[in-house]
Design a protein around this motif. Structure first.
Motif, PDB file in Angstrom:
ATOM      1  N   ALA A 279       6.965  24.745  20.036  1.00  0.00           N
ATOM      2  CA  ALA A 279       8.020  25.645  19.572  1.00  0.00           C
ATOM      3  C   ALA A 279       8.566  25.187  18.227  1.00  0.00           C
ATOM      4  O   ALA A 279       8.903  26.004  17.367  1.00  0.00           O
ATOM      5  CB  ALA A 279       9.139  25.705  20.610  1.00  0.00           C
ATOM      6  N   VAL A 280       8.640  23.881  18.038  1.00  0.00           N
ATOM      7  CA  VAL A 280       9.099  23.322  16.769  1.00  0.00           C
ATOM      8  C   VAL A 280       8.103  23.636  15.653  1.00  0.00           C
ATOM      9  O   VAL A 280       8.495  24.001  14.536  1.00  0.00           O
ATOM     10  CB  VAL A 280       9.317  21.806  16.912  1.00  0.00           C
ATOM     11  N   ALA A 281       6.821  23.499  15.939  1.00  0.00           N
ATOM     12  CA  ALA A 281       5.801  23.809  14.936  1.00  0.00           C
ATOM     13  C   ALA A 281       5.906  25.253  14.474  1.00  0.00           C
ATOM     14  O   ALA A 281       5.739  25.558  13.280  1.00  0.00           O
ATOM     15  CB  ALA A 281       4.406  23.539  15.506  1.00  0.00           C
ATOM     16  N   MET A 282       6.214  26.155  15.421  1.00  0.00           N
ATOM     17  CA  MET A 282       6.354  27.569  15.065  1.00  0.00           C
ATOM     18  C   MET A 282       7.637  27.811  14.282  1.00  0.00           C
ATOM     19  O   MET A 282       7.631  28.517  13.272  1.00  0.00           O
ATOM     20  CB  MET A 282       6.306  28.425  16.330  1.00  0.00           C
ATOM     21  N   ALA A 283       8.738  27.194  14.728  1.00  0.00           N
ATOM     22  CA  ALA A 283      10.019  27.408  14.047  1.00  0.00           C
ATOM     23  C   ALA A 283      10.009  26.814  12.643  1.00  0.00           C
ATOM     24  O   ALA A 283      10.549  27.405  11.704  1.00  0.00           O
ATOM     25  CB  ALA A 283      11.149  26.793  14.868  1.00  0.00           C
ATOM     26  N   ALA A 284       9.383  25.650  12.489  1.00  0.00           N
ATOM     27  CA  ALA A 284       9.362  24.955  11.203  1.00  0.00           C
ATOM     28  C   ALA A 284       8.223  25.424  10.301  1.00  0.00           C
ATOM     29  O   ALA A 284       8.157  25.006   9.143  1.00  0.00           O
ATOM     30  CB  ALA A 284       9.256  23.454  11.428  1.00  0.00           C
ATOM     31  N   ARG A 285       7.330  26.236  10.858  1.00  0.00           N
ATOM     32  CA  ARG A 285       6.179  26.742  10.103  1.00  0.00           C
ATOM     33  C   ARG A 285       5.416  25.588   9.460  1.00  0.00           C
ATOM     34  O   ARG A 285       5.123  25.590   8.258  1.00  0.00           O
ATOM     35  CB  ARG A 285       6.605  27.787   9.072  1.00  0.00           C
ATOM     36  N   LEU A 286       5.075  24.606  10.278  1.00  0.00           N
ATOM     37  CA  LEU A 286       4.304  23.469   9.783  1.00  0.00           C
ATOM     38  C   LEU A 286       2.965  23.947   9.235  1.00  0.00           C
ATOM     39  O   LEU A 286       2.332  24.838   9.810  1.00  0.00           O
ATOM     40  CB  LEU A 286       4.058  22.472  10.920  1.00  0.00           C
ATOM     41  N   PRO A 287       2.516  23.354   8.139  1.00  0.00           N
ATOM     42  CA  PRO A 287       1.249  23.825   7.560  1.00  0.00           C
ATOM     43  C   PRO A 287       0.063  23.652   8.495  1.00  0.00           C
ATOM     44  O   PRO A 287      -0.851  24.475   8.516  1.00  0.00           O
ATOM     45  CB  PRO A 287       1.096  22.978   6.291  1.00  0.00           C
ATOM     46  N   LEU A 288       0.068  22.564   9.299  1.00  0.00           N
ATOM     47  CA  LEU A 288      -1.041  22.338  10.228  1.00  0.00           C
ATOM     48  C   LEU A 288      -0.591  21.385  11.331  1.00  0.00           C
ATOM     49  O   LEU A 288       0.016  20.352  11.064  1.00  0.00           O
ATOM     50  CB  LEU A 288      -2.247  21.727   9.506  1.00  0.00           C
ATOM     51  N   CYS A 289      -0.903  21.734  12.567  1.00  0.00           N
ATOM     52  CA  CYS A 289      -0.816  20.792  13.679  1.00  0.00           C
ATOM     53  C   CYS A 289      -1.738  21.288  14.778  1.00  0.00           C
ATOM     54  O   CYS A 289      -2.114  22.464  14.824  1.00  0.00           O
ATOM     55  CB  CYS A 289       0.609  20.618  14.178  1.00  0.00           C
ATOM     56  N   ILE A 290      -2.114  20.377  15.655  1.00  0.00           N
ATOM     57  CA  ILE A 290      -2.963  20.698  16.805  1.00  0.00           C
ATOM     58  C   ILE A 290      -2.283  20.150  18.044  1.00  0.00           C
ATOM     59  O   ILE A 290      -1.788  19.019  18.054  1.00  0.00           O
ATOM     60  CB  ILE A 290      -4.368  20.093  16.647  1.00  0.00           C
ATOM     61  N   THR A 291      -2.250  20.954  19.094  1.00  0.00           N
ATOM     62  CA  THR A 291      -1.606  20.563  20.347  1.00  0.00           C
ATOM     63  C   THR A 291      -2.536  20.861  21.521  1.00  0.00           C
ATOM     64  O   THR A 291      -3.593  21.476  21.353  1.00  0.00           O
ATOM     65  CB  THR A 291      -0.297  21.339  20.551  1.00  0.00           C
ATOM     66  N   HIS A 292      -2.117  20.438  22.698  1.00  0.00           N
ATOM     67  CA  HIS A 292      -2.763  20.912  23.922  1.00  0.00           C
ATOM     68  C   HIS A 292      -2.315  22.342  24.181  1.00  0.00           C
ATOM     69  O   HIS A 292      -1.233  22.745  23.748  1.00  0.00           O
ATOM     70  CB  HIS A 292      -2.365  20.023  25.107  1.00  0.00           C
ATOM     71  N   ALA A 293      -3.111  23.130  24.876  1.00  0.00           N
ATOM     72  CA  ALA A 293      -2.620  24.401  25.399  1.00  0.00           C
ATOM     73  C   ALA A 293      -1.620  24.084  26.508  1.00  0.00           C
ATOM     74  O   ALA A 293      -1.846  23.156  27.298  1.00  0.00           O
ATOM     75  CB  ALA A 293      -3.771  25.240  25.937  1.00  0.00           C
ATOM     76  N   PRO A 294      -0.486  24.786  26.589  1.00  0.00           N
ATOM     77  CA  PRO A 294       0.530  24.461  27.599  1.00  0.00           C
ATOM     78  C   PRO A 294      -0.060  24.364  29.004  1.00  0.00           C
ATOM     79  O   PRO A 294      -0.765  25.266  29.464  1.00  0.00           O
ATOM     80  CB  PRO A 294       1.516  25.620  27.473  1.00  0.00           C
ATOM     81  N   GLY A 295       0.232  23.242  29.660  1.00  0.00           N
ATOM     82  CA  GLY A 295      -0.283  23.004  31.006  1.00  0.00           C
ATOM     83  C   GLY A 295      -1.633  22.324  31.053  1.00  0.00           C
ATOM     84  O   GLY A 295      -2.054  21.863  32.110  1.00  0.00           O
ATOM     85  N   HIS A 296      -2.317  22.229  29.911  1.00  0.00           N
ATOM     86  CA  HIS A 296      -3.635  21.591  29.837  1.00  0.00           C
ATOM     87  C   HIS A 296      -3.442  20.196  29.241  1.00  0.00           C
ATOM     88  O   HIS A 296      -3.559  19.995  28.029  1.00  0.00           O
ATOM     89  CB  HIS A 296      -4.580  22.422  28.969  1.00  0.00           C
ATOM     90  N   MET A 297      -3.155  19.231  30.098  1.00  0.00           N
ATOM     91  CA  MET A 297      -2.709  17.919  29.647  1.00  0.00           C
ATOM     92  C   MET A 297      -3.853  16.919  29.495  1.00  0.00           C
ATOM     93  O   MET A 297      -4.948  17.114  30.023  1.00  0.00           O
ATOM     94  CB  MET A 297      -1.694  17.351  30.647  1.00  0.00           C
ATOM     95  N   LEU A 298      -3.542  15.848  28.789  1.00  0.00           N
ATOM     96  CA  LEU A 298      -4.419  14.691  28.763  1.00  0.00           C
ATOM     97  C   LEU A 298      -4.174  13.895  30.038  1.00  0.00           C
ATOM     98  O   LEU A 298      -3.051  13.468  30.302  1.00  0.00           O
ATOM     99  CB  LEU A 298      -4.120  13.825  27.541  1.00  0.00           C
ATOM    100  N   VAL A 299      -5.213  13.699  30.828  1.00  0.00           N
ATOM    101  CA  VAL A 299      -5.118  12.877  32.032  1.00  0.00           C
ATOM    102  C   VAL A 299      -5.550  11.464  31.661  1.00  0.00           C
ATOM    103  O   VAL A 299      -6.687  11.247  31.241  1.00  0.00           O
ATOM    104  CB  VAL A 299      -5.991  13.435  33.168  1.00  0.00           C
ATOM    105  N   THR A 300      -4.646  10.515  31.777  1.00  0.00           N
ATOM    106  CA  THR A 300      -4.906   9.153  31.321  1.00  0.00           C
ATOM    107  C   THR A 300      -5.368   8.262  32.480  1.00  0.00           C
ATOM    108  O   THR A 300      -5.361   8.664  33.641  1.00  0.00           O
ATOM    109  CB  THR A 300      -3.640   8.542  30.692  1.00  0.00           C
ATOM    110  N   ASP A 301      -5.735   7.022  32.123  1.00  0.00           N
ATOM    111  CA  ASP A 301      -6.090   6.034  33.140  1.00  0.00           C
ATOM    112  C   ASP A 301      -4.858   5.379  33.754  1.00  0.00           C
ATOM    113  O   ASP A 301      -4.960   4.691  34.775  1.00  0.00           O
ATOM    114  CB  ASP A 301      -6.961   4.925  32.529  1.00  0.00           C
ATOM    115  N   LEU A 302      -3.688   5.561  33.142  1.00  0.00           N
ATOM    116  CA  LEU A 302      -2.475   4.944  33.660  1.00  0.00           C
ATOM    117  C   LEU A 302      -2.083   5.588  34.994  1.00  0.00           C
ATOM    118  O   LEU A 302      -2.359   6.766  35.231  1.00  0.00           O
ATOM    119  CB  LEU A 302      -1.325   5.117  32.672  1.00  0.00           C
ATOM    120  N   LEU A 303      -1.418   4.818  35.834  1.00  0.00           N
ATOM    121  CA  LEU A 303      -0.962   5.331  37.118  1.00  0.00           C
ATOM    122  C   LEU A 303       0.550   5.560  37.081  1.00  0.00           C
ATOM    123  O   LEU A 303       1.292   4.783  36.473  1.00  0.00           O
ATOM    124  CB  LEU A 303      -1.302   4.353  38.238  1.00  0.00           C
ATOM    125  N   ASN A 304       0.984   6.628  37.724  1.00  0.00           N
ATOM    126  CA  ASN A 304       2.411   6.948  37.744  1.00  0.00           C
ATOM    127  C   ASN A 304       3.255   5.800  38.293  1.00  0.00           C
ATOM    128  O   ASN A 304       4.374   5.561  37.855  1.00  0.00           O
ATOM    129  CB  ASN A 304       2.663   8.220  38.574  1.00  0.00           C
TER     130      ASN A 304
END
Length: 248
Positions: A217-242
């Protein structure tokens, strides 16, 4: 995900493992974004930051490639989403810096263990997420609204959920709001800005947590020239444990 055999969201997936939101920026914007995260630790708790141009994040996994190991990426240019892609191999640049931020999916296993039902997990849905009228604290070009994730709960469960999640600030911590969504600028709770709608039963209240989709939402509001994100809900699953997350 790397082999393109999983393209769905990650809610309820690998529940013991820490999941993370992604923000990739050109190096010229990385320092300001680091300050933005420091100013806004609820939506943007930093789990790891890459070296410029590096696609690995050793703190999160021994064999991790940030350009391939998420099921869907979004590319934003000047505040507009221009593409959703399954990998970043062809788009990668030597000046990219990757930030991985804590995700509320990581505390969901704790809520379930505490006996708190989560409707979106039970129904195989993505969590509902909303832009709010709550402003983030700006840093450099970064500014915009707080995004929240919502889970409907009975009042007693909501109280317990506050207690459970307050212990894990690395994945957003305690809720930022309970109850009337209009008080935080949400006009129609049945129409989330991101994710899937879920039913709120008459004996339930909506409970809202700060969300790692806020940088989008910040990238859209600030009109950043370029950024890449995950699609919402499509997360990076790490090796760390909760169970190994730092607790208050």
């Amino acid at each position: 995900m790397r082999a393109s055999r999983w393209r769905g969201h990650t809610s309820g997936l690998a529940p013991a493992h820490v999941q993370g939101n992604l923000m990739i920026l050109p190096r010229a914007l990385a320092e300001d974004f680091q300050r933005f995260c420091q100013q806004n630790p609820k939506p943007c708790p930093v789990l790891a930051v890459s070296q410029p141009g590096a696609r690995d994040l050793p703190a999160l996994g021994e064999d991790l490639d940030i350009a391939t190991d998420i099921s869907a990426y979004r590319v934003y240019e000047h505040g507009e989403m221009v593409a959703e892609v399954p990998a970043l191999t062809r788009l990668w640049r030597d000046d990219f810096v990757s930030f991985v931020l804590g995700c509320s999916f990581s505390f969901e296993s704790g809520l379930i263990e505490a006996g708190i039902p989560l409707r979106h997990v039970a129904q195989g849905l993505n969590v509902a997420m909303y832009r709010t009228s709550i402003p983030t604290r700006p840093a450099g070009p970064f500014h915009g609204p707080l995004v929240v994730s919502m889970r409907p709960m009975k009042a007693a469960d909501a109280i317990r959920a506050v207690q459970v999640t307050a212990r894990v600030p690395a994945v957003h911590g305690a809720p930022v709001h309970l109850g009337d969504p209009s008080l935080i600028g949400i006009r129609d709770i049945a129409r989330p800005d991101f994710g899937d709608p879920v039913t709120i039963e008459p004996d339930e209240i909506p409970v809202f947590w700060a969300c790692g989709v806020t940088p989008q939402a910040v990238a859209m509001a600030a009109r950043l020239p370029l950024c890449i994100t995950h699609a919402p809900g499509h997360m990076l699953v790490t090796d760390l444990l909760n169970r190994d997350l730092p607790f208050m």
